[in-house]
Design an enzyme around this catalytic site. Sequence first.
Site, mmCIF file in Angstrom:
data_model
loop_
_atom_site.group_PDB
_atom_site.id
_atom_site.type_symbol
_atom_site.label_atom_id
_atom_site.label_comp_id
_atom_site.label_asym_id
_atom_site.label_seq_id
_atom_site.Cartn_x
_atom_site.Cartn_y
_atom_site.Cartn_z
ATOM 1 N N ASN A 156 37.708 -36.416 11.061
ATOM 2 C CA ASN A 156 38.383 -36.382 9.754
ATOM 3 C C ASN A 156 37.639 -37.225 8.733
ATOM 4 O O ASN A 156 37.541 -36.843 7.565
ATOM 5 C CB ASN A 156 39.838 -36.842 9.891
ATOM 6 C CG ASN A 156 40.721 -35.741 10.429
ATOM 7 O OD1 ASN A 156 41.095 -34.825 9.702
ATOM 8 N ND2 ASN A 156 41.021 -35.793 11.727
ATOM 9 N N LEU A 205 49.545 -49.420 15.008
ATOM 10 C CA LEU A 205 50.562 -49.581 13.969
ATOM 11 C C LEU A 205 50.114 -50.694 13.030
ATOM 12 O O LEU A 205 49.554 -51.700 13.472
ATOM 13 C CB LEU A 205 51.905 -49.947 14.596
ATOM 14 C CG LEU A 205 52.583 -48.836 15.395
ATOM 15 C CD1 LEU A 205 53.888 -49.355 15.986
ATOM 16 C CD2 LEU A 205 52.822 -47.615 14.516
ATOM 17 N N HIS A 260 48.650 -36.526 10.629
ATOM 18 C CA HIS A 260 49.304 -36.441 11.938
ATOM 19 C C HIS A 260 49.224 -34.995 12.428
ATOM 20 O O HIS A 260 49.515 -34.067 11.667
ATOM 21 C CB HIS A 260 50.768 -36.881 11.823
ATOM 22 C CG HIS A 260 51.476 -36.894 13.137
ATOM 23 N ND1 HIS A 260 51.248 -37.860 14.089
ATOM 24 C CD2 HIS A 260 52.371 -36.025 13.680
ATOM 25 C CE1 HIS A 260 51.987 -37.605 15.158
ATOM 26 N NE2 HIS A 260 52.678 -36.500 14.938
HETATM 27 C C1 GRF Z 1 43.454 -36.345 14.548
HETATM 28 O O1 GRF Z 1 43.931 -35.273 15.304
HETATM 29 C C2 GRF Z 1 44.562 -36.985 13.747
HETATM 30 O O2 GRF Z 1 45.557 -36.091 13.367
HETATM 31 C C3 GRF Z 1 45.117 -37.996 14.729
HETATM 32 O O3 GRF Z 1 44.002 -38.480 15.409
HETATM 33 C C4 GRF Z 1 42.988 -37.490 15.446
HETATM 34 C C5 GRF Z 1 41.716 -38.102 14.967
HETATM 35 O O4 GRF Z 1 40.617 -37.253 15.133
HETATM 36 N N1 GRF Z 1 45.894 -38.995 14.013
HETATM 37 P P1 GRF Z 1 39.196 -37.642 14.541
HETATM 38 O O5 GRF Z 1 38.835 -39.022 15.072
HETATM 39 O O6 GRF Z 1 39.293 -37.637 13.037
HETATM 40 O O7 GRF Z 1 38.255 -36.605 15.041
#
Ligand code: GRF
Length: 224
Positions: A35, A113, A130
Amino acid sequence: MSEGGGAGERAGEPAGEAGRGAFRLAVLASGTGSNLQAILDTLHGGPEGIAVAAVASNVADAPALARAQQAGIPTAAFPLEAYPDRSARDTALADWIAGHEVRLVVLAGYMQLLTPAFLGRFPHAVVNVHPALLPAFPGLDAVGQALAHGTRVFGVTVHFVDEGVDTGPIILQRALELPRARTREDVLEPLHAVEHELLPEAIRLIARGAVRIDPADPRRVLLD
Ligand code: GRF
């Protein structure tokens, strides 16, 4: 970003304000950082005037940090073991982030958290992605929870972070119909593709000043 942000106020401050130029954000990530990579590829240094100014992790060797370093972005690790407690760790983390003068903190797979004191430093300016349609399946292993429940529809939520676990006001959601999915592998690739669009889209809206908490209902996010 450390100032402003009461109910009804816009999240962050619009991009391109006098003196500051780019809308600067910090990203927190514990793992792979796909991400983060999507944010770097689609927003960082682009025409919307958005810049990733700092990337931090609780995991010293998180691949996300290497991705940021590759892009020339300052990084730091704040492992819990290096501090007396969570409060001390989050104070150090908040100080480091504030030092980069960001207007938004993005949790992109940050698996810890945050303390209320941390959130108080960045009011209405911490968002999370999420991998489920909240309020269904909050917390860890949302995709596993959805599979165990037998859902035919999966999805992604981008929301403001409050003191609960995935309970803050929802900014964007997108559903993904996968009626034949049986394993995490069936879900994760198409779900990540949705995340990689939805999280940058939410950041773009916030940077544009188009996201605010409804003064009449602080659970609700208004999009202009
Ligand atoms: C994603 O699926 C996000 O929704 C969750 O953790 C994962 C992180 O994936 N909170 P990346 O490290 O960005 O590949």
